[in-house]
Write an enzyme that holds these catalytic residues in place. Sequence first.
Site, PDB file in Angstrom:
ATOM      1  N   SER A  16       0.832  -1.211   0.000  1.00 43.32           N
ATOM      2  CA  SER A  16       0.000   0.000   0.000  1.00 43.32           C
ATOM      3  C   SER A  16       0.865   1.259   0.000  1.00 43.32           C
ATOM      4  O   SER A  16       1.362   1.696   1.030  1.00 43.32           O
ATOM      5  CB  SER A  16      -0.922   0.005   1.222  1.00 43.32           C
ATOM      6  OG  SER A  16      -1.699   1.183   1.213  1.00 43.32           O
ATOM      7  N   HIS A  41       0.046  -1.170  -4.501  1.00 43.50           N
ATOM      8  CA  HIS A  41      -1.356  -0.790  -4.270  1.00 43.50           C
ATOM      9  C   HIS A  41      -1.457   0.731  -4.229  1.00 43.50           C
ATOM     10  O   HIS A  41      -0.842   1.377  -3.370  1.00 43.50           O
ATOM     11  CB  HIS A  41      -1.832  -1.391  -2.945  1.00 43.50           C
ATOM     12  CG  HIS A  41      -3.297  -1.192  -2.673  1.00 43.50           C
ATOM     13  ND1 HIS A  41      -4.269  -2.012  -3.198  1.00 43.50           N
ATOM     14  CD2 HIS A  41      -3.934  -0.257  -1.951  1.00 43.50           C
ATOM     15  CE1 HIS A  41      -5.454  -1.584  -2.790  1.00 43.50           C
ATOM     16  NE2 HIS A  41      -5.279  -0.532  -2.023  1.00 43.50           N
ATOM     17  N   ASP A  43      -3.813   3.847  -3.778  1.00 41.47           N
ATOM     18  CA  ASP A  43      -5.111   4.360  -3.299  1.00 41.47           C
ATOM     19  C   ASP A  43      -5.381   5.708  -3.942  1.00 41.47           C
ATOM     20  O   ASP A  43      -4.888   6.740  -3.477  1.00 41.47           O
ATOM     21  CB  ASP A  43      -5.086   4.451  -1.775  1.00 41.47           C
ATOM     22  CG  ASP A  43      -5.118   3.067  -1.148  1.00 41.47           C
ATOM     23  OD1 ASP A  43      -4.207   2.759  -0.350  1.00 41.47           O
ATOM     24  OD2 ASP A  43      -6.020   2.296  -1.483  1.00 41.47           O
ATOM     25  N   HIS A  74      -6.582   1.093  -6.677  1.00 38.48           N
ATOM     26  CA  HIS A  74      -7.814   1.070  -5.890  1.00 38.48           C
ATOM     27  C   HIS A  74      -8.482   2.423  -6.093  1.00 38.48           C
ATOM     28  O   HIS A  74      -8.093   3.412  -5.470  1.00 38.48           O
ATOM     29  CB  HIS A  74      -7.460   0.817  -4.414  1.00 38.48           C
ATOM     30  CG  HIS A  74      -8.640   0.837  -3.509  1.00 38.48           C
ATOM     31  ND1 HIS A  74      -8.512   0.887  -2.144  1.00 38.48           N
ATOM     32  CD2 HIS A  74      -9.977   0.820  -3.750  1.00 38.48           C
ATOM     33  CE1 HIS A  74      -9.711   0.906  -1.581  1.00 38.48           C
ATOM     34  NE2 HIS A  74     -10.612   0.858  -2.545  1.00 38.48           N
ATOM     35  N   GLY A 150     -10.264   5.256   2.687  1.00 35.94           N
ATOM     36  CA  GLY A 150      -9.785   6.639   2.652  1.00 35.94           C
ATOM     37  C   GLY A 150      -8.589   6.904   3.526  1.00 35.94           C
ATOM     38  O   GLY A 150      -7.869   7.882   3.309  1.00 35.94           O
ATOM     39  N   GLY A 153      -4.074   2.965   8.655  1.00 34.61           N
ATOM     40  CA  GLY A 153      -3.953   2.975  10.108  1.00 34.61           C
ATOM     41  C   GLY A 153      -5.245   2.798  10.874  1.00 34.61           C
ATOM     42  O   GLY A 153      -5.311   3.033  12.075  1.00 34.61           O
ATOM     43  N   ASP A 184      -8.284  -5.604   2.018  1.00 37.95           N
ATOM     44  CA  ASP A 184      -7.640  -4.295   2.013  1.00 37.95           C
ATOM     45  C   ASP A 184      -8.023  -3.509   3.261  1.00 37.95           C
ATOM     46  O   ASP A 184      -9.177  -3.172   3.456  1.00 37.95           O
ATOM     47  CB  ASP A 184      -8.103  -3.533   0.748  1.00 37.95           C
ATOM     48  CG  ASP A 184      -7.415  -2.205   0.570  1.00 37.95           C
ATOM     49  OD1 ASP A 184      -7.731  -1.516  -0.425  1.00 37.95           O
ATOM     50  OD2 ASP A 184      -6.573  -1.844   1.421  1.00 37.95           O
TER      51      ASP A 184
HETATM   52  C1  DX5 Z   1      -7.585   2.340   3.057  1.00 41.70           C
HETATM   53  C2  DX5 Z   1      -6.665   1.896   1.954  1.00 41.70           C
HETATM   54  C3  DX5 Z   1      -5.707   0.793   2.360  1.00 41.70           C
HETATM   55  C4  DX5 Z   1      -4.738   1.186   3.435  1.00 41.70           C
HETATM   56  C5  DX5 Z   1      -4.133  -0.072   4.037  1.00 41.70           C
HETATM   57  O1  DX5 Z   1      -8.566   3.165   2.483  1.00 41.70           O
HETATM   58  O2  DX5 Z   1      -7.452   1.390   0.893  1.00 41.70           O
HETATM   59  O3  DX5 Z   1      -4.992   0.401   1.214  1.00 41.70           O
HETATM   60  O4  DX5 Z   1      -3.706   1.939   2.908  1.00 41.70           O
HETATM   61  O5  DX5 Z   1      -3.252   0.303   5.038  1.00 41.70           O
HETATM   62  P1  DX5 Z   1      -3.455  -0.175   6.564  1.00 41.70           P
HETATM   63  O6  DX5 Z   1      -2.741  -1.501   6.657  1.00 41.70           O
HETATM   64  O7  DX5 Z   1      -2.800   0.917   7.335  1.00 41.70           O
HETATM   65  O8  DX5 Z   1      -4.915  -0.263   6.825  1.00 41.70           O
HETATM   66 ZN    ZN Z   2      -6.702   0.404  -0.866  1.00 40.39          ZN
END
Ligand code: DX5
Ligand code: ZN
Length: 230
Positions: A16, A41, A43, A74, A150, A153, A184
């Site tokens: 990510s 990944h 976002d 994503h 969004g 953490g 995810d």
């Molecule tokens: C959340 C994102 C995830 C996030 C995952 O909206 O889609 O990809 O970055 O990171 P952690 O492991 O911190 O949830």
């Molecule tokens: Zn994501």
Amino acid sequence: MSNERKAVHKGIVSASMMCSRLVELQETIKIFENEHIDYLHIDVMDGSFVPNFGLGCDYMRGLRELTDIPLDMHLMISRPEQKLQWMDIRKNDVVSIHYESTPQLQKAIDILKNYECKRFIAINPATPIFVLEEVLEHIDGINLLMVNPGFAGQNAVPSTIHKVKKLRKFLDDSNKKNIIIEVDGNITNERAKMLKEYGAGMFVAGSSSLFRGNIKNYSDNIKTFIQALN
Ligand code: DX5
Ligand code: ZN
């Protein structure tokens, strides 16, 4: 090994990138190449579909100059069918369109077919599995959000754990064993192991696993995450 077969046996790891530090991007990518991370990944967030702005087209263009690791986009954006042409989507990429992001989901999927990428539908924690019924024959995977999208953490929404098991059964009962489940959000090492047993095949490694500590820890964090999947 093709990603489909790997998804069944080993699990696909998608790092990510919103959890990485921009100033360390080049060094981070080198580590990911050495540790054979399967996807980056991305976002993509528009501040409308989710209350956050995120990684955009320029960022993805920059990544393409740095590495051949395919992108796992994503798309947390409204009306993605109007914006896919901006994304420089390539054959080996995964693109997840949110079910909740457009009334024209079938049209968005049809447009995505032009890019020959893997087509995934993402669903939020509160979105029931049955909404996927009419599009199963047009997709390669489902990105099951374990958190409200969004932000990194966050803690997983408890109901999503069992939802993975329900989704795998729904897909297998629909004779769609080849459709990959991506999970995810808050995927810890322990949770990755459990969700793989529940039928997930692709795992977003974020602040809950890969990006713990600092860049000196990333290689070991990746090895530990992959060990949890074996
Ligand atoms: C959340 C994102 C995830 C996030 C995952 O909206 O889609 O990809 O970055 O990171 P952690 O492991 O911190 O949830
Ligand atoms: Zn994501």
